[in-house]
Design an enzyme around this catalytic site. Sequence first.
Site, PDB file in Angstrom:
ATOM      1  CB  CYS A  65      -0.747   2.395   4.034  1.00  0.00           C
ATOM      2  SG  CYS A  65      -2.336   1.826   3.412  1.00  0.00           S
ATOM      3  CG  ASP A  66       2.989   1.207   4.632  1.00  0.00           C
ATOM      4  OD1 ASP A  66       2.502   1.669   5.687  1.00  0.00           O
ATOM      5  OD2 ASP A  66       2.794   0.038   4.248  1.00  0.00           O
TER       6      ASP A  66
ATOM      7  CB  CYS B 120      -0.921  -0.012   1.215  1.00  0.00           C
ATOM      8  SG  CYS B 120      -1.949   1.467   1.377  1.00  0.00           S
TER       9      CYS B 120
END
Length: 320
Positions: free
Chosen positions: A139-140, A136
Site C-alpha cells: 500500500c505505502d 502494508c
Amino acid sequence: MELVDNIYDVIVIGAGPGGMTAALYASRSDLNTLILERGIPGGQLNNTAEIENYSGFKSILGPDLATKMFEGAQQFGADYAYGDVKKVVNGREYKEVHTYDKIYRTRAIVISTGAEHKKLGVEGEQEFNGRGVSYCAVCDGAFFRKKHIVVVGGGDSAVEEGTYLTQFADKVTIIHRRDELRAQKILQDRAFKNPKVDFIWNSVVEEIEGDEKVSAVRIKNVKTGEISEVPAEGAFIYIGLLPNSEQFRDLGITDEEGWIETNEYMETNIPGIFAIGDVRKTPLRQVATAVGDGSLAGNAVFNYVEELKESLETEETLKN
C-alpha cells in the site's frame, strides 16, 4: 434494523482466500450462498506484494490473485454484500448474522474474518499512522522512494516485505528483538544478500519520533539496555497477528487468545458454525492453507445443510 427476506443456506463472513473458496464450493453445490465482507475482497492478499508459494503461479501479485479468486467465488451464483458483522445469534433451524443495519438468516455460517497486525503499543505509533507508520508495504512502499525505512519484526512478513521495500527505499533496516530471524531460510538468504538491507539485533522499539511525520525510531538493546536513535522516514510494523474474532467470543468457540478452535472438518463446537483461515487456531497461516480450509468447509457445509433439512422434515412429519 432491517430483516433481510432471503434465507440463505450459508453465509460466509469474510472474503479472504478461505472465505472465497468456501463460497465457491458451497455455491457450486447449489447452496444459496452469501459472502459478507467489511472491506475489499481478498483480505491480506491486498497487502501482499508478491506471492511465490501458491501452487499454479510461479509468482503473482497479491491484489491480482484476490481479483481472480473473487471472480471465481461468484461464478456459481454466490451473492456478495458489504457487511460489518457485529454479532451472531445461534439457532437450530436458522442462525442470525447481525450487521450494523441488517439481520440475515442462514442455516450455516463460515467465519473467515482473518487476523490483523499487532501493534507495538509505543508512543508515536498511533500518532504517525499514515504519516510514516505503516503495516502494508504494497500500500505505502511507493511513498518512500529514496528514503530510509525501518522494518520491525523477524518473521516471514517482516523479512519478505522489508526486501520488497528496497525497490523504493535507499536503505531498509530490519529491527528484531532476537539475534536471529524466524523467517523461512529462502527469505532470510534474499535479505542477507540484498545490499540495501541492514539489521539491528536484540533490540525493541521504545518510541517512534517525529514532528509532522516520522523522522526517527528510538530503540533499546534488550541485552545491554543501551538506548539509541535510528533516523528513518518510515516505520513498517510486522510483529505478529491478532484474530478478528471479537464479535464471536460470546459464542464460546475461541481459545483465551481469541483464535477459533475447530476440528479437521472446520467445525466449531456449535453445529452449523465453521471457521477457516487465519482466524482459526492453526499452526500455519498461508494462502494455501486458507484455501484448503475453505474447500473442506464448503463441503462440510453442504453435508450439514442437507442433514439439517432432512432432520427438520422428519420432525415435521412426526408432528403431523
